[in-house]
Enzyme design. Sequence first.
Site, PDB file in Angstrom:
ATOM      1  N   GLY A  22      16.831  31.459  22.725  1.00 19.91           N
ATOM      2  CA  GLY A  22      17.920  32.678  23.189  1.00 19.91           C
ATOM      3  C   GLY A  22      18.057  32.780  24.324  1.00 19.91           C
ATOM      4  O   GLY A  22      17.216  32.525  25.343  1.00 19.91           O
ATOM      5  N   ARG A  25      21.420  26.174  19.962  1.00 19.74           N
ATOM      6  CA  ARG A  25      20.103  25.180  18.865  1.00 19.74           C
ATOM      7  C   ARG A  25      20.252  23.469  18.929  1.00 19.74           C
ATOM      8  O   ARG A  25      21.988  23.568  18.816  1.00 19.74           O
ATOM      9  CB  ARG A  25      19.603  25.867  17.320  1.00 19.74           C
ATOM     10  CG  ARG A  25      20.115  27.396  17.826  1.00 19.74           C
ATOM     11  CD  ARG A  25      18.282  27.484  18.550  1.00 19.74           C
ATOM     12  NE  ARG A  25      17.639  29.580  18.307  1.00 19.74           N
ATOM     13  CZ  ARG A  25      17.319  29.485  19.418  1.00 19.74           C
ATOM     14  NH1 ARG A  25      15.941  28.814  19.162  1.00 19.74           N
ATOM     15  NH2 ARG A  25      16.366  31.221  19.859  1.00 19.74           N
ATOM     16  N   ASP A  75       9.483  28.503  24.435  1.00 13.34           N
ATOM     17  CA  ASP A  75       8.457  27.622  23.971  1.00 13.34           C
ATOM     18  C   ASP A  75       9.567  25.859  23.568  1.00 13.34           C
ATOM     19  O   ASP A  75       8.906  25.138  23.862  1.00 13.34           O
ATOM     20  CB  ASP A  75       7.622  28.219  23.445  1.00 13.34           C
ATOM     21  CG  ASP A  75       7.749  28.157  21.982  1.00 13.34           C
ATOM     22  OD1 ASP A  75       8.920  28.978  22.350  1.00 13.34           O
ATOM     23  OD2 ASP A  75       7.116  29.107  20.910  1.00 13.34           O
ATOM     24  N   THR A 108      13.082  34.097  28.336  1.00  8.70           N
ATOM     25  CA  THR A 108      12.223  34.813  27.569  1.00  8.70           C
ATOM     26  C   THR A 108      12.068  36.580  27.090  1.00  8.70           C
ATOM     27  O   THR A 108      11.149  36.331  28.217  1.00  8.70           O
ATOM     28  CB  THR A 108      11.793  33.401  26.346  1.00  8.70           C
ATOM     29  OG1 THR A 108      11.670  34.405  24.735  1.00  8.70           O
ATOM     30  CG2 THR A 108      10.555  33.786  26.728  1.00  8.70           C
ATOM     31  N   ASP A 140      10.689  37.671  24.872  1.00  4.82           N
ATOM     32  CA  ASP A 140       9.426  37.499  24.444  1.00  4.82           C
ATOM     33  C   ASP A 140       8.288  37.992  25.128  1.00  4.82           C
ATOM     34  O   ASP A 140       7.147  39.070  24.885  1.00  4.82           O
ATOM     35  CB  ASP A 140       8.782  36.924  23.352  1.00  4.82           C
ATOM     36  CG  ASP A 140      10.758  36.638  22.363  1.00  4.82           C
ATOM     37  OD1 ASP A 140      11.503  37.898  21.755  1.00  4.82           O
ATOM     38  OD2 ASP A 140      11.072  35.892  21.944  1.00  4.82           O
ATOM     39  N   ASP A 171       5.845  35.474  25.705  1.00  2.82           N
ATOM     40  CA  ASP A 171       5.028  34.952  25.261  1.00  2.82           C
ATOM     41  C   ASP A 171       4.449  33.496  25.481  1.00  2.82           C
ATOM     42  O   ASP A 171       4.177  32.862  24.725  1.00  2.82           O
ATOM     43  CB  ASP A 171       5.142  35.253  23.600  1.00  2.82           C
ATOM     44  CG  ASP A 171       7.324  34.007  23.576  1.00  2.82           C
ATOM     45  OD1 ASP A 171       7.598  33.969  24.678  1.00  2.82           O
ATOM     46  OD2 ASP A 171       7.354  33.683  21.947  1.00  2.82           O
ATOM     47  N   ARG A 206       9.351  37.800  18.545  1.00  2.00           N
ATOM     48  CA  ARG A 206       9.535  37.262  17.753  1.00  2.00           C
ATOM     49  C   ARG A 206       7.928  37.553  17.497  1.00  2.00           C
ATOM     50  O   ARG A 206       7.241  38.231  16.711  1.00  2.00           O
ATOM     51  CB  ARG A 206       9.752  35.516  18.076  1.00  2.00           C
ATOM     52  CG  ARG A 206       9.315  34.403  16.774  1.00  2.00           C
ATOM     53  CD  ARG A 206      10.016  33.589  18.445  1.00  2.00           C
ATOM     54  NE  ARG A 206       9.127  32.809  18.929  1.00  2.00           N
ATOM     55  CZ  ARG A 206       8.594  31.462  19.690  1.00  2.00           C
ATOM     56  NH1 ARG A 206      10.052  31.097  19.579  1.00  2.00           N
ATOM     57  NH2 ARG A 206       7.941  31.385  20.331  1.00  2.00           N
TER      58      ARG A 206
END
Length: 319
Positions: A11, A72, A103, A125, A127, A129, A171
């Site tokens: 992303g 992707r 990740d 990202t 996120d 995360d 996410r």
Amino acid sequence: MKRIGVLTSGGDSPGMNPAIRAVVRKAIYHGLEVYGIYQGYTGLINGNIKRLELGSVGDIIHRGGTMLYSARCEAFKTEEGRKKAIEELNNRGIEGLVVIGGDGSFRGAVKLTEEGFPTIGVPGTIDNDIPGTDFTVGFDTALNTVINAIDKIRDTATSHERPFIIEVMGRDAGDLALWSGLADGAESIIIPEKTEDIDDVIERLENGHKRGKKHSIIVVAEGAHSAADVAQQIKEKADMDTRVTVLGHIQRGGSPSGFDRVLASRMGAKAVDLLIAGEKGKMVGIQNNQIVHHDILDVLTKKHDIDQELIQLAKELSI
């Protein structure tokens, strides 16, 4: 090392372009050639690789998204796909690679390193995360986008005297919801890292109504629940009329914030330094405002921890 490559994967996030710029200009400053790999690992396998010059990354530091595009790639998960990717790199004399992404992108970087190709990761990202770094590139910009949206929604919530439920990305991580909820004074913040009883959410809404509060904001992380589900439960249990807003991909776009531009520049430059120093299989991060690096495999085996003090503070301030 005389030639390196750079790609973005997964992303997109605001700040990827400043990171690309930093990699290219830092490498050229040290006398290296730099090759941009377009469309992530898919482009790597397909040989969509072009040399980048100083001017190639001019006028991109303020742009969202990624000039190298992203995609992707299921083929890269196969041994045959990775063999083809390394072959494309070797054919061009590229000796090291910087991977900017999350990740999933880092798992690809680990595979390349295990098969003998030096790779360094830069966490990009929204996120936030990724373990081993206080912030990821893009989180701050996305956070400010969410805050700006909630500020506008609050105007309508006030005008119509209703609770509004806002679903944000992230996410499986609740950072974006937690930080934006705290920054915007949300009455409830629902995140995957902390179980939230819908009865507690309703109790806070009812207590606010009793003391004359005309509207409420509830922020929901997509990894915890959908905003629509929360609205339905509130309707069924308390017969309250709510409105739902799903912010969606607007959170990924926009000009990167000053913080993200500087962070991306620092991380991208450090990635080049690590390749020049002969490092491989590392991820760049920031901790206590210092640029650090960790073994990517160690990072991927750890769990992202959310700030428990922020969770408690949000609870205390939302009474």
